[in-house]
Scaffold this active site. Structure first.
Site, PDB file in Angstrom:
ATOM      1  N   GLY A 227       0.875  -1.020   0.026  1.00 16.16           N
ATOM      2  CA  GLY A 227       0.233   0.026   0.054  1.00 16.16           C
ATOM      3  C   GLY A 227       0.867   1.134   0.120  1.00 16.16           C
ATOM      4  O   GLY A 227       0.276   2.351   0.220  1.00 16.16           O
ATOM      5  N   PRO A 269       4.158  -5.753  -2.800  1.00 17.03           N
ATOM      6  CA  PRO A 269       3.959  -4.090  -3.415  1.00 17.03           C
ATOM      7  C   PRO A 269       3.432  -4.604  -4.875  1.00 17.03           C
ATOM      8  O   PRO A 269       3.892  -5.502  -5.496  1.00 17.03           O
ATOM      9  CB  PRO A 269       5.463  -3.693  -3.633  1.00 17.03           C
ATOM     10  CG  PRO A 269       6.173  -5.026  -3.638  1.00 17.03           C
ATOM     11  CD  PRO A 269       5.577  -5.954  -2.649  1.00 17.03           C
ATOM     12  N   ARG A 307      -9.535   4.335 -13.545  1.00 19.62           N
ATOM     13  CA  ARG A 307      -9.103   4.925 -12.093  1.00 19.62           C
ATOM     14  C   ARG A 307      -9.719   6.249 -11.719  1.00 19.62           C
ATOM     15  O   ARG A 307     -10.183   6.682 -10.841  1.00 19.62           O
ATOM     16  CB  ARG A 307      -7.615   4.897 -11.942  1.00 19.62           C
ATOM     17  CG  ARG A 307      -6.996   3.565 -11.827  1.00 19.62           C
ATOM     18  CD  ARG A 307      -5.675   3.407 -11.445  1.00 19.62           C
ATOM     19  NE  ARG A 307      -5.416   3.687 -10.064  1.00 19.62           N
ATOM     20  CZ  ARG A 307      -4.937   4.643  -9.463  1.00 19.62           C
ATOM     21  NH1 ARG A 307      -4.563   5.568 -10.287  1.00 19.62           N
ATOM     22  NH2 ARG A 307      -4.943   4.787  -8.262  1.00 19.62           N
ATOM     23  N   TYR A 311     -12.116   5.886  -8.789  1.00 20.10           N
ATOM     24  CA  TYR A 311     -11.389   6.362  -7.367  1.00 20.10           C
ATOM     25  C   TYR A 311     -11.348   7.836  -7.150  1.00 20.10           C
ATOM     26  O   TYR A 311     -10.573   8.121  -6.463  1.00 20.10           O
ATOM     27  CB  TYR A 311      -9.948   5.536  -7.365  1.00 20.10           C
ATOM     28  CG  TYR A 311      -9.868   4.110  -7.324  1.00 20.10           C
ATOM     29  CD1 TYR A 311     -10.631   3.437  -6.094  1.00 20.10           C
ATOM     30  CD2 TYR A 311      -9.488   3.304  -8.057  1.00 20.10           C
ATOM     31  CE1 TYR A 311     -10.572   2.178  -6.196  1.00 20.10           C
ATOM     32  CE2 TYR A 311      -9.336   1.872  -7.996  1.00 20.10           C
ATOM     33  CZ  TYR A 311      -9.920   1.320  -7.056  1.00 20.10           C
ATOM     34  OH  TYR A 311     -10.076   0.089  -6.848  1.00 20.10           O
ATOM     35  N   CYS A 337     -19.952   6.509 -24.219  1.00 18.79           N
ATOM     36  CA  CYS A 337     -21.138   6.998 -23.802  1.00 18.79           C
ATOM     37  C   CYS A 337     -21.544   6.987 -22.333  1.00 18.79           C
ATOM     38  O   CYS A 337     -22.339   6.330 -21.783  1.00 18.79           O
ATOM     39  CB  CYS A 337     -22.229   6.155 -24.696  1.00 18.79           C
ATOM     40  SG  CYS A 337     -23.760   7.191 -24.679  1.00 18.79           S
ATOM     41  N   TYR A 365      -3.336  -1.046 -11.914  1.00 23.86           N
ATOM     42  CA  TYR A 365      -4.817  -0.858 -11.969  1.00 23.86           C
ATOM     43  C   TYR A 365      -5.074  -0.298 -13.195  1.00 23.86           C
ATOM     44  O   TYR A 365      -6.098   0.409 -13.105  1.00 23.86           O
ATOM     45  CB  TYR A 365      -5.113  -0.606 -10.280  1.00 23.86           C
ATOM     46  CG  TYR A 365      -4.688  -1.256  -9.413  1.00 23.86           C
ATOM     47  CD1 TYR A 365      -4.822  -2.750  -9.101  1.00 23.86           C
ATOM     48  CD2 TYR A 365      -3.635  -0.935  -8.788  1.00 23.86           C
ATOM     49  CE1 TYR A 365      -4.441  -3.504  -8.102  1.00 23.86           C
ATOM     50  CE2 TYR A 365      -2.902  -1.525  -7.641  1.00 23.86           C
ATOM     51  CZ  TYR A 365      -3.464  -2.986  -7.385  1.00 23.86           C
ATOM     52  OH  TYR A 365      -2.694  -3.709  -6.415  1.00 23.86           O
TER      53      TYR A 365
END
Length: 409
Positions: A227, A269, A307, A311, A337, A365
């Site tokens: 993290g 990681p 992302r 997020y 769209c 990601y």
């Protein structure tokens, strides 16, 4: 990527515009040299007798990337049976694969056992059934340390209401299952979230894990997850790995001395290794002047990089076709769209139709969360290493999109 002249300097001064000419747009590009830099930095930060770096492959599962990270000496963390299968095909020995599922059917766990990988469980019913079925196979247990850490609530996975892990207050129940089945607990694991800036959050979680570990005398390793925050903007804050390494190494070494033998310290990681290595190159289709906003519409969307929409993540955007142009304010948007906005009110050197933009920090990601929404095709992937570029995934075609569909009429 070098932000001044738009070249992949670590990869050997390769011009990304030439890559777009060669492989098309949009295009994911990864710099293996940066992955290697990040891996070595993490290894150097922790001064313990036994250290293992285990790549969290959900960040980016391309098999060439996996093989490269394996060559660096990494093991691998998988969260699905499909990731396990890919890791094995990439050459990882089953003993070097940790399978950490959440909420899966027990049949998937059985399949992982059949493949010979290490098992990390995060709920008591699964541990009970595993102990009844495989009492001779050691397991790891994922702990919920009740710590709120991470960039936002969606990426914080160690708080008291998270679906992940077993509350540390319930570990006596786990102890009871181990005693009744004779099963060995070989490891303790936690992962509190993503984009954690404060080393103190890691240290607080470490205290929880190490205090629990004292109750289990047969452990082989303690897995602290990951993290670590990486920079997304110029002068952005990031986890001070060196400071964390110094403090956590001291704490861990003291624990091992008291425990009576050295255990293996493990980190997982994902983003830390591959985020900064990735660039996503897109081409501008339209520059549209609205009543109050200028839109730069590109040949991609949330189907390729979700992302920012999912997020509220920030990805720095460079105009590599006009890096020295006068800055203007744009909303960079996609062709889906839906409201697929990569950036709002962003100052970028003046954009024209046909310009190539670079979305930075696109290694983690990004492709791994891509889709075929709107029946759009996924892009190609390229790996750069020591001055050479390698195509590591072909661009999809309409045949790929229709391959598994069945026409019943």
């Amino acid at each position: 990527m070098d932000y001044k002249n738009g070249h992949f300097l670590l990869g050997g001064a390769i011009n990304p515009l030439k890559l777009v000419e060669k492989y098309g747009s949009p295009l994911y590009v990864y710099e293996a040299d940066i992955i290697e830099r990040q891996y070595n930095r993490l290894k150097a930060a922790f001064q313990v007798e036994k250290l293992k770096i285990s790549y969290a492959c959900k960040a980016l599962t391309n098999i060439s990337v996996l093989k490269f990270i394996k060559q660096l000496g990494s093991t691998v963390d998988c969260v699905s049976i499909q990731e396990v299968q890919i890791a094995i095909r990439a050459g990882f020995e089953p003993v070097n694969i940790l399978y950490t599922p959440s909420g899966v059917n027990f049949s998937e766990i059985e399949e992982a056992v059949g493949l010979g990988v290490r098992i990390n469980l995060d709920n008591i019913p699964a541990i009970e059934r595993f102990g009844e079925t495989y009492p001779h196979i050691p397991i790891c247990v994922r702990i919920n340390p009740h710590i709120m850490a991470g960039g936002n609530l969606k990426t914080s996975v160690g708080h008291i209401d998270s679906k992940f892990g077993i509350s540390y207050t319930q570990m006596p129940l786990v102890q009871g299952v181990l005693e009744s089945t004779g099963m060995k607990l070989e490891g303790l694991h936690m992962h509190t979230g993503s984009d954690i800036l404060n080393p103190e959050a890691f240290l607080a979680g470490a205290d929880v894990l190490l205090n629990l570990a004292k109750e289990f005398p047969d452990l082989d390793y303690i897995d602290f997850g990951s993290g670590f925050k990486v920079p997304y903007k110029p002068n952005d804050l990031e986890t001070n790995i060196e400071e964390l390494g110094e403090k956590l190494s001291a704490k861990f070494n003291t624990f091992c001395a008291e425990y009576g033998r050295p255990l293996t310290m493990v980190f997982e990681p994902g983003k830390f290794l591959v985020s900064e290595a990735g660039s996503f190159l897109v081409t501008v289709n339209v520059v549209k002047h609205g009543a109050t906003t200028v839109f730069a519409g590109v040949d991609s969307g949330l189907n390729h990089l979700i992302r920012p929409m999912f997020y509220d993540s920030y990805h720095r955007i460079s105009n590599i076709s006009n890096p020295e142009g006068k800055k203007q304010t744009y909303n960079v948007v996609g062709y889906i769209c839906e409201t697929d906005t990569f950036a709002s009110n962003r100052e970028i050197p003046e954009i024209a139709i046909g310009d190539v933009l670079c979305l930075h920090n696109a290694g983690a990601y990004c492709y791994s969360m891509s889709s075929n929404y709107n029946s759009r095709l996924r892009p190609a992937e390229v790996l750069i290493y020591q001055g050479k570029d390698y195509l590591i995934r072909e661009r999809e075609t309409i045949e790929d999109l229709l391959k598994h569909q069945i026409d019943v009429f």
